[in-house]
Design a protein around this motif. Sequence first.
Motif, PDB file in Angstrom:
ATOM      1  N   ALA A 120      59.209  44.924  22.383  1.00  0.00           N
ATOM      2  CA  ALA A 120      60.337  45.130  23.303  1.00  0.00           C
ATOM      3  C   ALA A 120      61.571  44.391  22.785  1.00  0.00           C
ATOM      4  O   ALA A 120      61.860  44.446  21.593  1.00  0.00           O
ATOM      5  N   HIS A 121      62.264  43.694  23.664  1.00  0.00           N
ATOM      6  CA  HIS A 121      63.606  43.175  23.385  1.00  0.00           C
ATOM      7  C   HIS A 121      63.728  41.679  23.701  1.00  0.00           C
ATOM      8  O   HIS A 121      62.854  41.092  24.323  1.00  0.00           O
ATOM      9  N   THR A 122      64.879  41.112  23.339  1.00  0.00           N
ATOM     10  CA  THR A 122      65.166  39.698  23.588  1.00  0.00           C
ATOM     11  C   THR A 122      65.176  39.356  25.073  1.00  0.00           C
ATOM     12  O   THR A 122      64.464  38.460  25.525  1.00  0.00           O
ATOM     13  N   ALA A 123      66.014  40.066  25.815  1.00  0.00           N
ATOM     14  CA  ALA A 123      66.253  39.709  27.217  1.00  0.00           C
ATOM     15  C   ALA A 123      64.997  39.821  28.076  1.00  0.00           C
ATOM     16  O   ALA A 123      64.851  39.082  29.047  1.00  0.00           O
ATOM     17  N   ASN A 124      64.091  40.711  27.705  1.00  0.00           N
ATOM     18  CA  ASN A 124      62.882  40.877  28.499  1.00  0.00           C
ATOM     19  C   ASN A 124      62.024  39.611  28.462  1.00  0.00           C
ATOM     20  O   ASN A 124      61.535  39.147  29.494  1.00  0.00           O
ATOM     21  N   LEU A 125      61.837  39.060  27.265  1.00  0.00           N
ATOM     22  CA  LEU A 125      61.020  37.859  27.157  1.00  0.00           C
ATOM     23  C   LEU A 125      61.723  36.668  27.802  1.00  0.00           C
ATOM     24  O   LEU A 125      61.077  35.828  28.424  1.00  0.00           O
ATOM     25  N   GLU A 126      63.037  36.631  27.690  1.00  0.00           N
ATOM     26  CA  GLU A 126      63.791  35.553  28.344  1.00  0.00           C
ATOM     27  C   GLU A 126      63.610  35.623  29.858  1.00  0.00           C
ATOM     28  O   GLU A 126      63.402  34.598  30.513  1.00  0.00           O
ATOM     29  N   GLU A 127      63.675  36.825  30.417  1.00  0.00           N
ATOM     30  CA  GLU A 127      63.476  37.000  31.861  1.00  0.00           C
ATOM     31  C   GLU A 127      62.065  36.599  32.287  1.00  0.00           C
ATOM     32  O   GLU A 127      61.873  36.045  33.357  1.00  0.00           O
ATOM     33  N   ALA A 128      61.080  36.884  31.423  1.00  0.00           N
ATOM     34  CA  ALA A 128      59.683  36.646  31.786  1.00  0.00           C
ATOM     35  C   ALA A 128      59.270  35.182  31.649  1.00  0.00           C
ATOM     36  O   ALA A 128      58.617  34.637  32.539  1.00  0.00           O
ATOM     37  N   VAL A 129      59.626  34.556  30.511  1.00  0.00           N
ATOM     38  CA  VAL A 129      59.119  33.207  30.251  1.00  0.00           C
ATOM     39  C   VAL A 129      60.165  32.226  29.739  1.00  0.00           C
ATOM     40  O   VAL A 129      59.843  31.092  29.398  1.00  0.00           O
ATOM     41  N   GLY A 130      61.421  32.663  29.630  1.00  0.00           N
ATOM     42  CA  GLY A 130      62.477  31.755  29.219  1.00  0.00           C
ATOM     43  C   GLY A 130      62.667  31.607  27.720  1.00  0.00           C
ATOM     44  O   GLY A 130      63.401  30.728  27.284  1.00  0.00           O
ATOM     45  N   PHE A 131      62.007  32.450  26.902  1.00  0.00           N
ATOM     46  CA  PHE A 131      62.188  32.420  25.447  1.00  0.00           C
ATOM     47  C   PHE A 131      63.143  33.526  25.049  1.00  0.00           C
ATOM     48  O   PHE A 131      63.002  34.653  25.501  1.00  0.00           O
ATOM     49  N   TRP A 132      64.090  33.208  24.180  1.00  0.00           N
ATOM     50  CA  TRP A 132      65.026  34.201  23.639  1.00  0.00           C
ATOM     51  C   TRP A 132      64.611  34.463  22.195  1.00  0.00           C
ATOM     52  O   TRP A 132      64.905  33.671  21.300  1.00  0.00           O
ATOM     53  N   PRO A 133      63.874  35.561  21.935  1.00  0.00           N
ATOM     54  CA  PRO A 133      63.299  35.783  20.605  1.00  0.00           C
ATOM     55  C   PRO A 133      64.315  36.218  19.558  1.00  0.00           C
ATOM     56  O   PRO A 133      64.833  37.320  19.594  1.00  0.00           O
ATOM     57  N   LYS A 134      64.585  35.336  18.614  1.00  0.00           N
ATOM     58  CA  LYS A 134      65.457  35.624  17.474  1.00  0.00           C
ATOM     59  C   LYS A 134      64.746  35.148  16.235  1.00  0.00           C
ATOM     60  O   LYS A 134      64.044  34.140  16.289  1.00  0.00           O
ATOM     61  N   PRO A 135      64.877  35.818  15.131  1.00  0.00           N
ATOM     62  CA  PRO A 135      65.642  37.029  14.853  1.00  0.00           C
ATOM     63  C   PRO A 135      64.832  38.271  15.234  1.00  0.00           C
ATOM     64  O   PRO A 135      63.712  38.159  15.753  1.00  0.00           O
ATOM     65  N   GLU A 136      65.394  39.429  14.930  1.00  0.00           N
ATOM     66  CA  GLU A 136      64.646  40.656  15.133  1.00  0.00           C
ATOM     67  C   GLU A 136      63.346  40.566  14.333  1.00  0.00           C
ATOM     68  O   GLU A 136      63.324  40.016  13.242  1.00  0.00           O
ATOM     69  N   GLY A 137      62.281  41.088  14.897  1.00  0.00           N
ATOM     70  CA  GLY A 137      60.984  41.073  14.232  1.00  0.00           C
ATOM     71  C   GLY A 137      60.131  39.858  14.527  1.00  0.00           C
ATOM     72  O   GLY A 137      58.960  39.818  14.167  1.00  0.00           O
ATOM     73  N   VAL A 138      60.674  38.872  15.208  1.00  0.00           N
ATOM     74  CA  VAL A 138      59.902  37.678  15.542  1.00  0.00           C
ATOM     75  C   VAL A 138      58.840  38.035  16.585  1.00  0.00           C
ATOM     76  O   VAL A 138      59.008  38.969  17.373  1.00  0.00           O
ATOM     77  N   ALA A 139      57.743  37.275  16.561  1.00  0.00           N
ATOM     78  CA  ALA A 139      56.683  37.463  17.551  1.00  0.00           C
ATOM     79  C   ALA A 139      56.386  36.133  18.226  1.00  0.00           C
ATOM     80  O   ALA A 139      56.544  35.070  17.627  1.00  0.00           O
ATOM     81  N   TYR A 140      55.961  36.233  19.471  1.00  0.00           N
ATOM     82  CA  TYR A 140      55.426  35.079  20.194  1.00  0.00           C
ATOM     83  C   TYR A 140      53.998  35.418  20.555  1.00  0.00           C
ATOM     84  O   TYR A 140      53.698  36.546  20.955  1.00  0.00           O
ATOM     85  N   LEU A 141      53.122  34.450  20.406  1.00  0.00           N
ATOM     86  CA  LEU A 141      51.710  34.638  20.680  1.00  0.00           C
ATOM     87  C   LEU A 141      51.356  33.910  21.972  1.00  0.00           C
ATOM     88  O   LEU A 141      51.701  32.734  22.137  1.00  0.00           O
ATOM     89  N   PHE A 142      50.675  34.633  22.866  1.00  0.00           N
ATOM     90  CA  PHE A 142      50.283  34.094  24.165  1.00  0.00           C
ATOM     91  C   PHE A 142      48.776  34.214  24.346  1.00  0.00           C
ATOM     92  O   PHE A 142      48.169  35.170  23.865  1.00  0.00           O
TER      93      PHE A 142
END
Length: 165
Positions: A120-142
């Motif tokens: 998905a996108h930057t703002a979605n993860l920020e809304e969900a858990v407060g992380f702003w994923p940068k750069p494009e292509g980055v992943a967060y593991l939960f």
Amino acid sequence: AGGYVFYFRHMSSRHDQEDKSPLDLENCAAQRNLSDEGRKQAALLGNAFRKLAIPVSRVFSSPFCRCKETAMLAFGTAEVSPDLHFAIGLPKNERSAKGEALRKMLSTVPRGQSNTVIVAHTANLEEAVGFWPKPEGVAYLFRPGADGLQAIGRLPPELWEAFQS
């Protein structure tokens, strides 16, 4: 071995393109799309997952073409979810609803001995858990579980290239 949720921001996109208004999610020509580099990144990602034998049971994608293409090139499949619609520009109540829906997806334990992927996108993860994923292509593991949602780490897009040889 399974039990994780990978959240990817879509791979590198063409910043000389913009999403046109009014937005037509069925018309990729009217959206910002992946760059050649982004397509290469998505292919490297898929190759790394296969080489490392990382099991994936479900792949969810935003309805935007750059996310669907990332998922398809990497994993060969994408379950499009309107809950992953790009949250920037939406009214506050809709952004909050998208964040809550994503929190639920991130908190859902994957099926069997597998993992879930979300693109998905930057703002979605920020809304969900407060992380702003940068750069494009980055992943967060939960790691979802009975004790709640645990953020395990951040995976940069360059990581997948290391697993190509």
